[in-house]
Design a protein around this motif. Sequence first.
Motif, PDB file in Angstrom:
ATOM      1  N   ASP A  58       0.827  -1.206   0.000  1.00 12.20           N
ATOM      2  CA  ASP A  58       0.000   0.000   0.000  1.00 12.20           C
ATOM      3  C   ASP A  58       0.863   1.258   0.000  1.00 12.20           C
ATOM      4  N   ILE A  59       1.915   1.247   0.809  1.00 15.41           N
ATOM      5  CA  ILE A  59       2.827   2.400   0.844  1.00 15.41           C
ATOM      6  C   ILE A  59       3.569   2.521  -0.476  1.00 15.41           C
ATOM      7  N   PHE A  60       3.929   1.397  -1.063  1.00 16.38           N
ATOM      8  CA  PHE A  60       4.597   1.402  -2.368  1.00 16.38           C
ATOM      9  C   PHE A  60       3.712   2.073  -3.417  1.00 16.38           C
ATOM     10  N   ALA A  61       2.419   1.731  -3.416  1.00 16.43           N
ATOM     11  CA  ALA A  61       1.489   2.342  -4.366  1.00 16.43           C
ATOM     12  C   ALA A  61       1.377   3.849  -4.119  1.00 16.43           C
ATOM     13  N   PHE A  62       1.363   4.246  -2.850  1.00 15.61           N
ATOM     14  CA  PHE A  62       1.324   5.677  -2.527  1.00 15.61           C
ATOM     15  C   PHE A  62       2.579   6.376  -3.039  1.00 15.61           C
ATOM     16  N   ASP A  63       3.741   5.757  -2.826  1.00 17.41           N
ATOM     17  CA  ASP A  63       4.987   6.355  -3.306  1.00 17.41           C
ATOM     18  C   ASP A  63       4.998   6.485  -4.830  1.00 17.41           C
ATOM     19  N   LEU A  64       4.451   5.495  -5.500  1.00 18.93           N
ATOM     20  CA  LEU A  64       4.353   5.563  -6.960  1.00 18.93           C
ATOM     21  C   LEU A  64       3.521   6.771  -7.387  1.00 18.93           C
ATOM     22  N   PHE A  65       2.399   6.947  -6.734  1.00 22.06           N
ATOM     23  CA  PHE A  65       1.517   8.054  -7.077  1.00 22.06           C
ATOM     24  C   PHE A  65       2.200   9.392  -6.814  1.00 22.06           C
ATOM     25  N   PHE A  66       2.826   9.527  -5.647  1.00 21.16           N
ATOM     26  CA  PHE A  66       3.512  10.768  -5.300  1.00 21.16           C
ATOM     27  C   PHE A  66       4.621  11.083  -6.305  1.00 21.16           C
ATOM     28  N   GLU A  67       5.394  10.066  -6.642  1.00 27.26           N
ATOM     29  CA  GLU A  67       6.517  10.289  -7.559  1.00 27.26           C
ATOM     30  C   GLU A  67       6.038  10.679  -8.955  1.00 27.26           C
ATOM     31  N   SER A  68       4.986  10.008  -9.419  1.00 30.32           N
ATOM     32  CA  SER A  68       4.510  10.274 -10.775  1.00 30.32           C
ATOM     33  C   SER A  68       3.889  11.651 -10.905  1.00 30.32           C
ATOM     34  N   LYS A  69       3.257  12.126  -9.831  1.00 32.17           N
ATOM     35  CA  LYS A  69       2.553  13.407  -9.892  1.00 32.17           C
ATOM     36  C   LYS A  69       3.410  14.599  -9.483  1.00 32.17           C
ATOM     37  N   MET A  70       4.487  14.357  -8.705  1.00 36.88           N
ATOM     38  CA  MET A  70       5.272  15.483  -8.194  1.00 36.88           C
ATOM     39  C   MET A  70       6.753  15.373  -8.516  1.00 36.88           C
ATOM     40  N   LEU A  71       7.407  14.314  -8.015  1.00 34.36           N
ATOM     41  CA  LEU A  71       8.863  14.267  -8.117  1.00 34.36           C
ATOM     42  C   LEU A  71       9.347  14.146  -9.559  1.00 34.36           C
ATOM     43  N   ALA A  72       8.751  13.227 -10.327  1.00 33.32           N
ATOM     44  CA  ALA A  72       9.197  13.040 -11.704  1.00 33.32           C
ATOM     45  C   ALA A  72       8.987  14.294 -12.557  1.00 33.32           C
ATOM     46  N   PRO A  73       7.822  14.940 -12.526  1.00 36.19           N
ATOM     47  CA  PRO A  73       7.661  16.160 -13.325  1.00 36.19           C
ATOM     48  C   PRO A  73       8.648  17.267 -12.936  1.00 36.19           C
ATOM     49  N   VAL A  74       8.898  17.422 -11.630  1.00 32.96           N
ATOM     50  CA  VAL A  74       9.852  18.448 -11.200  1.00 32.96           C
ATOM     51  C   VAL A  74      11.257  18.108 -11.707  1.00 32.96           C
ATOM     52  N   ALA A  75      11.644  16.834 -11.585  1.00 27.18           N
ATOM     53  CA  ALA A  75      12.977  16.426 -12.031  1.00 27.18           C
ATOM     54  C   ALA A  75      13.129  16.592 -13.541  1.00 27.18           C
ATOM     55  N   HIS A  76      12.090  16.261 -14.303  1.00 25.73           N
ATOM     56  CA  HIS A  76      12.164  16.417 -15.758  1.00 25.73           C
ATOM     57  C   HIS A  76      12.207  17.903 -16.148  1.00 25.73           C
ATOM     58  N   GLY A  77      11.472  18.730 -15.416  1.00 27.75           N
ATOM     59  CA  GLY A  77      11.538  20.159 -15.667  1.00 27.75           C
ATOM     60  C   GLY A  77      12.915  20.719 -15.343  1.00 27.75           C
ATOM     61  N   TYR A  78      13.491  20.257 -14.254  1.00 30.67           N
ATOM     62  CA  TYR A  78      14.854  20.666 -13.874  1.00 30.67           C
ATOM     63  C   TYR A  78      15.849  20.326 -14.980  1.00 30.67           C
ATOM     64  N   ARG A  79      15.717  19.120 -15.546  1.00 33.26           N
ATOM     65  CA  ARG A  79      16.616  18.732 -16.633  1.00 33.26           C
ATOM     66  C   ARG A  79      16.408  19.614 -17.864  1.00 33.26           C
ATOM     67  N   ALA A  80      15.153  19.965 -18.130  1.00 37.32           N
ATOM     68  CA  ALA A  80      14.837  20.718 -19.345  1.00 37.32           C
ATOM     69  C   ALA A  80      15.388  22.145 -19.318  1.00 37.32           C
TER      70      ALA A  80
END
Length: 322
Positions: A121-143
Amino acid sequence: MIVMPLSALLLASVSSVPASPAPAPSVPAMAPSGGSLLARANEAPHIAALPLDGGAGDPQQAAPSAPQTAAPANAQSAPSADNAPVAANPPAPADATAPMDAAPASEPLVLRDPWQKPNRDIFAFDLFFESKMLAPVAHGYRAVTPRFFRAGINNAILNLDEPSTAINQVVQLKIGRALKTTVRFAINSTIGIGGLIDVASAGGLRRRPADFGQTLGRYGAKPGPYVMLPFLGPSNVRDGFGRLVDTFTDPVGFVIGGVFTSPGGAARYAMAGINWREKNDSTMSAIYGASDPYAFTRAAYSQQRAAVVQDATGKAAALPDF
């Protein structure tokens, strides 16, 4: 390293790894347990905080590549029990012999997982958090930033972990490593302009990270059960305690402030998470190339931490081929 991912990421990332670590063995496909949870997990593109190096190493050295984890199209999935470890190789032929000089493994191949249901359950929560927040921020940082700028930020973040690394190396009685780490920190913090340029590595002083979870393993502490932490990703009981100790004994934290007590500390840990995520698209792809991302993450983390403790103890880690 003390932390890795975003939101007070107390992750040591990305733990110390041998100089030339072998690539993490691929993990066999496992049938998901809990279909609805896995369905939600697979809809999210990434996991929030996966320090496969466990907290104090270069994540790209320890991260498995996607081709190693992809399961063949016709592969048969084995049933997964709540507390079942990932299957290893089939039994060797009767006439097969083990190397005479093999040392006993210092860590189990796959951690026990008695709390698998809440962990998933926590793994699924982490997936959701990462996909909606961390990954977009990191990709924007790279861009919006050039590569040399990102390399400098990465060097500076790793440089801030060196004092904590040196403390753990002293406690592990690796005085030579501790002296080299101290010299690295002095050189990079001065000539390297606050750590932005890794002058020490160019001069032959390579980074040898260490954390308190590794230190405990060095003196025989067992990892204990596997646990998924919100925002922080995979861990175990021993290493989770080690992260707390590293956080509260970090000399840099005393100077700039902790993640919960100062803007400087919060910025440091947030930037560490973004930096790690920007560098690890291949790790994320490897996780989602597996038929069961949760089981793959558990196995990869277990193997990496076994290698970290092996580096501190000198014992051979008996990691089978998958």
